[in-house]
Design a protein around this motif. Structure first.
Motif, PDB file in Angstrom:
ATOM      1  N   LEU A   1       0.856  -1.172   0.000  1.00 33.45           N
ATOM      2  CA  LEU A   1       0.000   0.000   0.000  1.00 33.45           C
ATOM      3  C   LEU A   1       0.900   1.233   0.000  1.00 33.45           C
ATOM      4  O   LEU A   1       1.738   1.392   0.880  1.00 33.45           O
ATOM      5  N   ASP A   2       0.753   2.045  -1.036  1.00 35.98           N
ATOM      6  CA  ASP A   2       1.627   3.215  -1.208  1.00 35.98           C
ATOM      7  C   ASP A   2       3.102   2.822  -1.196  1.00 35.98           C
ATOM      8  O   ASP A   2       3.949   3.529  -0.640  1.00 35.98           O
ATOM      9  N   GLY A   3       3.390   1.666  -1.781  1.00 37.94           N
ATOM     10  CA  GLY A   3       4.774   1.230  -1.904  1.00 37.94           C
ATOM     11  C   GLY A   3       5.351   0.569  -0.677  1.00 37.94           C
ATOM     12  O   GLY A   3       6.501   0.128  -0.697  1.00 37.94           O
ATOM     13  N   ARG A   4       4.563   0.461   0.390  1.00 42.57           N
ATOM     14  CA  ARG A   4       5.050  -0.163   1.626  1.00 42.57           C
ATOM     15  C   ARG A   4       4.378  -1.507   1.821  1.00 42.57           C
ATOM     16  O   ARG A   4       3.148  -1.616   1.749  1.00 42.57           O
ATOM     17  N   ALA A   5       5.176  -2.543   2.066  1.00 39.59           N
ATOM     18  CA  ALA A   5       4.641  -3.889   2.224  1.00 39.59           C
ATOM     19  C   ALA A   5       3.798  -3.982   3.494  1.00 39.59           C
ATOM     20  O   ALA A   5       4.155  -3.439   4.539  1.00 39.59           O
ATOM     21  N   LEU A   6       2.652  -4.662   3.381  1.00 43.84           N
ATOM     22  CA  LEU A   6       1.780  -4.896   4.519  1.00 43.84           C
ATOM     23  C   LEU A   6       2.159  -6.234   5.146  1.00 43.84           C
ATOM     24  O   LEU A   6       2.007  -7.285   4.528  1.00 43.84           O
ATOM     25  N   ASP A   7       2.634  -6.189   6.367  1.00 39.80           N
ATOM     26  CA  ASP A   7       3.039  -7.426   7.033  1.00 39.80           C
ATOM     27  C   ASP A   7       1.828  -8.235   7.471  1.00 39.80           C
ATOM     28  O   ASP A   7       1.764  -9.449   7.269  1.00 39.80           O
ATOM     29  N   ALA A   8       0.856  -7.554   8.066  1.00 37.13           N
ATOM     30  CA  ALA A   8      -0.358  -8.221   8.534  1.00 37.13           C
ATOM     31  C   ALA A   8      -1.505  -7.856   7.596  1.00 37.13           C
ATOM     32  O   ALA A   8      -1.878  -6.696   7.508  1.00 37.13           O
ATOM     33  N   VAL A   9      -2.036  -8.840   6.898  1.00 38.10           N
ATOM     34  CA  VAL A   9      -3.125  -8.593   5.959  1.00 38.10           C
ATOM     35  C   VAL A   9      -4.385  -9.237   6.522  1.00 38.10           C
ATOM     36  O   VAL A   9      -4.626 -10.435   6.384  1.00 38.10           O
ATOM     37  N   GLU A  10      -5.194  -8.430   7.226  1.00 37.49           N
ATOM     38  CA  GLU A  10      -6.465  -8.908   7.743  1.00 37.49           C
ATOM     39  C   GLU A  10      -7.459  -7.744   7.721  1.00 37.49           C
ATOM     40  O   GLU A  10      -7.073  -6.578   7.762  1.00 37.49           O
TER      41      GLU A  10
END
Length: 248
Positions: free
Chosen positions: A72-81
């Protein structure tokens, strides 16, 4: 197969890199790279089983990825819930509407405000804003959702998704059971909102089988087949049945 780019590179608000998703050991998406640009309506089309709904559910944390990244906006989402993604600005209108038939529209919206994490002091204003986008909700606000027409239920589902004022709105087959005109009547207010300052440059990812109607409100089209992107196009490039049939 990778997409055939037709545009100059632009920043991506939502993106996947090397995404791997499957069920029961069977891969549905493998090494899947995908991007949604700010303030666009991107229509995702393809045959049944192409992986379209799986992608949406994965982006919203309803299906777990086996590998790869969601950014999201180039930043990886570690927790996807779902709850964290809603707070981050991603909202989902699920296939089949996903409403509770025993609840009134008012109760559905109250629960939606809580689920979206809207502070108590902001809830009345947030609800007024959604009503300004979808004013027809007021006509059946105290009725139970199970007693509403299909179009009214879909409006409730969309309104609930808007409560978080999302930056990315994911819509899974919103036209199911709706006449083409009713589908357009539902989507046009969202399209108009997106183009205003109030809409905040909201991006929309639309999975839709009613391709003809979906193309009318889309900025870009991505075609999927067997879990891969096989074509990227402008809506006008796919405006006749012969061109579409080549892709199915």
């Amino acid at each position: 197969m990778s997409a055939q780019p037709n545009h100059e590179p632009q920043p991506l608000v939502l993106e996947t890199r090397g995404l791997v998703v499957g069920y029961g050991g069977r891969p549905v998406l493998r090494d899947f790279d995908f991007g949604l640009r700010p303030a666009e309506v991107l229509c995702l089309i393809g045959h049944n089983g192409a992986g379209k709904s799986t992608l949406l559910k994965t982006l919203f944390g309803l299906v777990q990825r086996q590998d790869g990244q969601i950014l999201l906006d180039g930043r990886a989402l570690d927790a996807v819930e779902p709850r964290r993604l809603t707070a981050a600005g991603i909202s989902l209108v699920p296939e089949g509407r996903g409403i509770f038939p025993g609840l009134t529209v008012a109760e559905t919206m109250k629960m939606g405000l809580w689920s979206a994490g809207v502070p108590a002091g902001e809830r009345a204003a947030r609800l007024d804003w959604v009503m300004s986008v979808l004013p027809a909700l007021k006509q059946f606000y105290e009725r139970r959702a199970g007693n509403l027409s299909g179009g009214q239920q879909q409006m409730v589902s969309i309104g609930r998704a808007l409560l978080s004022r999302p930056r990315c709105l994911l819509m899974d087959e919103p036209s199911i059971g709706l006449a083409p005109k009713l589908f357009q009547d539902l989507l046009q207010p969202i399209r108009e909102l997106q183009r205003t300052k109030e809409g905040g440059g909201m991006a929309i990812l639309l999975v839709e089988q009613n391709v003809k109607e979906a193309l009318k409100i889309s900025d870009r089209v991505v075609v999927m087949k067997s879990g891969a992107i096989i074509r990227e196009a402008l809506p006008e490039e796919l405006n006749d049945n012969a061109k579409l049939m080549e892709l199915y």
